[in-house]
Design a protein around this motif. Structure first.
Motif, PDB file in Angstrom:
ATOM      1  N   PRO A 332       0.778  -1.221   0.223  1.00  0.00           N
ATOM      2  CA  PRO A 332       0.064   0.024  -0.007  1.00  0.00           C
ATOM      3  C   PRO A 332       0.946   1.366   0.057  1.00  0.00           C
ATOM      4  O   PRO A 332       0.351   2.277  -0.500  1.00  0.00           O
ATOM      5  CB  PRO A 332      -0.779  -0.138   1.245  1.00  0.00           C
ATOM      6  N   GLU A 333       2.015   1.088   0.580  1.00  0.00           N
ATOM      7  CA  GLU A 333       2.906   2.388   0.855  1.00  0.00           C
ATOM      8  C   GLU A 333       3.288   3.011  -0.567  1.00  0.00           C
ATOM      9  O   GLU A 333       3.923   3.852  -0.819  1.00  0.00           O
ATOM     10  CB  GLU A 333       3.877   2.075   1.763  1.00  0.00           C
ATOM     11  N   ASP A 334       3.249   1.887  -1.611  1.00  0.00           N
ATOM     12  CA  ASP A 334       3.734   2.440  -2.978  1.00  0.00           C
ATOM     13  C   ASP A 334       2.659   3.353  -3.709  1.00  0.00           C
ATOM     14  O   ASP A 334       3.132   3.756  -4.932  1.00  0.00           O
ATOM     15  CB  ASP A 334       4.108   1.204  -3.751  1.00  0.00           C
ATOM     16  N   PHE A 335       1.555   3.679  -3.209  1.00  0.00           N
ATOM     17  CA  PHE A 335       0.866   4.358  -4.093  1.00  0.00           C
ATOM     18  C   PHE A 335       0.719   5.715  -3.408  1.00  0.00           C
ATOM     19  O   PHE A 335       0.991   6.017  -2.318  1.00  0.00           O
ATOM     20  CB  PHE A 335      -0.784   3.966  -3.522  1.00  0.00           C
ATOM     21  N   GLY A 336       0.428   6.484  -4.274  1.00  0.00           N
ATOM     22  CA  GLY A 336       0.588   8.036  -3.730  1.00  0.00           C
ATOM     23  C   GLY A 336      -0.780   8.094  -2.596  1.00  0.00           C
ATOM     24  O   GLY A 336      -1.685   7.374  -2.875  1.00  0.00           O
ATOM     25  N   ASN A 337      -0.522   8.937  -1.788  1.00  0.00           N
ATOM     26  CA  ASN A 337      -1.491   9.330  -0.743  1.00  0.00           C
ATOM     27  C   ASN A 337      -3.163   9.264  -1.191  1.00  0.00           C
ATOM     28  O   ASN A 337      -3.890   8.675  -0.732  1.00  0.00           O
ATOM     29  CB  ASN A 337      -1.293  10.398   0.486  1.00  0.00           C
ATOM     30  N   ASP A 338      -3.132  10.138  -2.138  1.00  0.00           N
ATOM     31  CA  ASP A 338      -4.437  10.514  -2.628  1.00  0.00           C
ATOM     32  C   ASP A 338      -5.223   9.380  -3.160  1.00  0.00           C
ATOM     33  O   ASP A 338      -6.300   9.167  -2.970  1.00  0.00           O
ATOM     34  CB  ASP A 338      -4.511  11.868  -3.911  1.00  0.00           C
ATOM     35  N   ILE A 339      -4.264   8.480  -4.058  1.00  0.00           N
ATOM     36  CA  ILE A 339      -5.326   7.497  -4.581  1.00  0.00           C
ATOM     37  C   ILE A 339      -5.395   6.295  -3.677  1.00  0.00           C
ATOM     38  O   ILE A 339      -6.262   5.458  -3.819  1.00  0.00           O
ATOM     39  CB  ILE A 339      -4.628   6.934  -5.983  1.00  0.00           C
ATOM     40  N   ARG A 340      -4.338   6.176  -2.721  1.00  0.00           N
ATOM     41  CA  ARG A 340      -4.443   4.993  -1.767  1.00  0.00           C
ATOM     42  C   ARG A 340      -5.678   5.226  -1.074  1.00  0.00           C
ATOM     43  O   ARG A 340      -6.455   4.291  -0.772  1.00  0.00           O
ATOM     44  CB  ARG A 340      -3.122   5.193  -0.912  1.00  0.00           C
ATOM     45  N   MET A 341      -6.105   6.369  -0.669  1.00  0.00           N
ATOM     46  CA  MET A 341      -7.158   6.701   0.089  1.00  0.00           C
ATOM     47  C   MET A 341      -8.677   6.197  -0.615  1.00  0.00           C
ATOM     48  O   MET A 341      -9.331   5.589  -0.172  1.00  0.00           O
ATOM     49  CB  MET A 341      -7.326   8.224   0.671  1.00  0.00           C
ATOM     50  N   LEU A 342      -8.489   6.535  -2.139  1.00  0.00           N
ATOM     51  CA  LEU A 342      -9.659   6.151  -2.908  1.00  0.00           C
ATOM     52  C   LEU A 342      -9.644   4.594  -3.108  1.00  0.00           C
ATOM     53  O   LEU A 342     -10.975   3.969  -2.875  1.00  0.00           O
ATOM     54  CB  LEU A 342      -9.322   6.923  -4.311  1.00  0.00           C
ATOM     55  N   PHE A 343      -8.571   3.867  -3.150  1.00  0.00           N
ATOM     56  CA  PHE A 343      -8.611   2.656  -3.225  1.00  0.00           C
ATOM     57  C   PHE A 343      -9.160   2.005  -1.850  1.00  0.00           C
ATOM     58  O   PHE A 343     -10.019   1.070  -1.836  1.00  0.00           O
ATOM     59  CB  PHE A 343      -7.139   2.016  -3.496  1.00  0.00           C
ATOM     60  N   GLU A 344      -8.958   2.462  -0.768  1.00  0.00           N
ATOM     61  CA  GLU A 344      -9.367   2.154   0.656  1.00  0.00           C
ATOM     62  C   GLU A 344     -10.658   2.329   0.664  1.00  0.00           C
ATOM     63  O   GLU A 344     -11.794   1.436   1.343  1.00  0.00           O
ATOM     64  CB  GLU A 344      -8.811   3.024   1.737  1.00  0.00           C
ATOM     65  N   LEU A 345     -11.265   3.523   0.181  1.00  0.00           N
ATOM     66  CA  LEU A 345     -12.900   3.598   0.187  1.00  0.00           C
ATOM     67  C   LEU A 345     -13.287   3.010  -0.649  1.00  0.00           C
ATOM     68  O   LEU A 345     -14.293   2.464  -0.429  1.00  0.00           O
ATOM     69  CB  LEU A 345     -12.781   5.074  -0.532  1.00  0.00           C
ATOM     70  N   GLY A 346     -12.638   2.493  -1.795  1.00  0.00           N
ATOM     71  CA  GLY A 346     -13.741   1.476  -2.851  1.00  0.00           C
ATOM     72  C   GLY A 346     -13.808   0.212  -2.339  1.00  0.00           C
ATOM     73  O   GLY A 346     -14.390  -0.655  -2.880  1.00  0.00           O
ATOM     74  N   GLU A 347     -13.188  -0.210  -1.263  1.00  0.00           N
ATOM     75  CA  GLU A 347     -13.453  -1.355  -0.375  1.00  0.00           C
ATOM     76  C   GLU A 347     -14.781  -1.439   0.253  1.00  0.00           C
ATOM     77  O   GLU A 347     -15.293  -2.446   0.777  1.00  0.00           O
ATOM     78  CB  GLU A 347     -12.377  -1.785   0.596  1.00  0.00           C
ATOM     79  N   LEU A 348     -15.343   0.002   0.435  1.00  0.00           N
ATOM     80  CA  LEU A 348     -16.292  -0.154   1.297  1.00  0.00           C
ATOM     81  C   LEU A 348     -17.838  -0.311   0.840  1.00  0.00           C
ATOM     82  O   LEU A 348     -18.707  -0.729   1.313  1.00  0.00           O
ATOM     83  CB  LEU A 348     -16.530   1.324   1.976  1.00  0.00           C
ATOM     84  N   PRO A 349     -18.385  -0.026  -0.249  1.00  0.00           N
ATOM     85  CA  PRO A 349     -19.508  -0.240  -1.030  1.00  0.00           C
ATOM     86  C   PRO A 349     -19.616  -1.620  -0.952  1.00  0.00           C
ATOM     87  O   PRO A 349     -18.877  -2.591  -1.127  1.00  0.00           O
ATOM     88  CB  PRO A 349     -19.270   0.373  -2.391  1.00  0.00           C
TER      89      PRO A 349
END
Length: 473
Positions: A332-349
């Protein structure tokens, strides 16, 4: 001809000169690469420049043309493409850290078609990491800057593509569009951008962001350039099951500039709601210019638009997070902060959320279909706000600070959800920055929006204004 004059020309201007051997692809390619190198430290639009290979391809094109083999409008035209489009034996990074050394062993279908058309590849262009953002402020490779104002974002995710065309560092290009990534930078950089109908152009060999929303399309200096490039890349592809086997129109032949009797739909509740006043003024003036040419305006209702932002968000988040799921678990640390947050959010729906979003999508398609029974095209602003400063998360909307991402994709997402074709054409300058007007059509009616866009372009909305960067390079 001076190289500055040469690189400023559109494909529609260059093609006859190349065909008649008045200029050579070698001379043009050299001039474009020099311009790319001269602007790179200022706008940072390229990921890689293919100098030697491009010159080699240019010599080959020159030889073919001098032997009487002319393949059409794009033969001998040098251009770079977005760095999520695979080219055999070339690094395709997606402007990410994880794929920084990824080399494809095959060409994307669009690249194969472009090679057949005789296009010369000058390099790969920067993008927002994994195409998942609209600023192109990249944590791994640096921000791309807007040639009209170097403090401003160029839009994204195809920000390198938009900036490079505006700065004459490529004659034309291809971008990808999942929630506006062709149209946003086209509007922000004062160029033409076409998101064609879903299924019109193959996505085989293009790294996905969200399977059911992704499109590949032209970003060019003029509407005719976009029509010619769509002609090159359109068509069914058995390698991409989402392509649709319908005949490819002759788009250039459909551009007459005649809009007499054309019925333009305007949707006030959604597409003219909360628009910065300078932008609204330019777009309404643009519609008026078409009315003066014989078009009519009719107001239309598209009720399901009120749920479109939610449906687009749930769909894109869910699909994008699925694609990156294993890398999110492992590194996860290899993603930029902005898109890492979006990918985390995407696990929620949940599956329920996703499927409800698809029901909204179905209803939205029916609403648009109904609207197109009354009107020929729809016209709207491309963006409701102007490009903001690099690093700022907020945009200015009539003096109010509003969330940048939410606002910049508001008028974009509905066309990705429905898969309908949408064209952004420059319609003027506000506060020193370009503004785009969006033409939306029924499925597979690209010719119709291209013709309306061309009729508008002929009214000279930009009045010859060019990015300030071009005065210094």
């Amino acid at each position: 001809m001076l190289s500055k004059e040469l690189v400023a020309k559109s494909v529609e201007e260059l093609a006859p000169l190349i065909k008649n051997k008045e200029i050579s692809p070698v001379e043009l390619t050299k001039a474009v690469i020099e311009q790319a190198e001269a602007t790179q430290d200022k706008i940072n639009s390229y990921m890689a420049i293919y100098k030697e290979e491009a010159m080699e391809e240019a010599r080959k094109a020159e030889e073919e043309i001098s032997n009487g083999i002319y393949r059409g409008m794009y033969h001998g035209i040098p251009m770079a493409v977005k760095d999520n489009i695979y080219m055999k034996d070339k690094v395709t990074t997606m402007s990410s850290k994880i794929h920084k050394d990824f080399v494809s062993d095959y060409d994307a279908t669009v690249i194969t078609k472009m090679k057949e058309a005789g296009i010369i590849f000058t390099g790969k262009l920067s993008m927002h990491e994994y195409a998942w953002g609209i600023t192109n402020n990249n944590p791994h490779y640096g921000a791309v800057r807007n040639p009209w104002n170097l403090d401003k974002i160029p839009g994204g995710s195809s920000g390198g593509s938009g900036a490079a065309v505006a700065a004459d560092a490529t004659v034309a290009t291809l971008g990808t569009d999942t929630a506006g990534s062709i149209r946003i930078p086209s509007s922000a950089n004062g160029i033409v951008g076409l998101k064609q109908t879903f299924g019109r152009v193959s996505k085989y060999g293009v790294y996905p962001l969200a399977w059911t929303l992704d499109h590949v399309g032209p970003m060019t200096k003029t509407v005719k350039d976009a029509a010619g490039l769509l002609q090159v890349i359109a068509g069914f592809d058995s390698n991409d099951p989402t392509t649709v086997d319908v005949p490819v129109d002759n788009y250039l032949e459909q551009i007459s500039g005649d809009v007499k009797g054309l019925v333009i739909g305007v949707n006030e509740e959604y597409f003219f709601n909360r628009v910065d006043s300078g932008i609204e003024k330019l777009v309404r003036a643009g519609i008026q210019k078409l009315v003066e040419q014989g078009a009519k305006v009719k107001e239309v209702k598209i009720p399901t638009l009120q749920y479109a932002e939610w449906a687009e968000l749930v769909t894109s988040l869910s699909e994008a997070s699925t694609i990156h799921h294993s890398d999110m678990l492992k590194r996860p640390e290899d993603f930029g902060n902005d898109i890492r947050m979006l990918f985390e959010l995407g696990e929620l729906p949940s599956a329920v959320d996703y499927l409800q979003a698809q029901q909204v999508r179905r209803q939205l398609k029916q609403d648009f279909q109904k609207a197109f029974e009354e009107v020929d095209i729809l016209v709207a602003p491309t963006l409701p706000v102007l490009p903001n400063d690099i690093g700022d998360d907020f945009a200015d909307l009539n003096g109010e600070k509003v969330d940048l991402i939410d606002n910049i994709i508001r008028f974009m997402g509905p066309l990705n959800l429905t898969g309908l074709p949408a064209l952004s054409v420059p319609c003027g300058i506000d506060q020193g920055l370009p503004v785009g007007m969006q033409f939306i059509g029924p499925a597979f009616k690209e010719g119709r929006i291209l013709n309306a866009g061309y009729a508008f372009e002929q009214t000279n909305p930009m009045q010859g204004k060019r990015p300030s960067l071009l005065e210094t390079v």
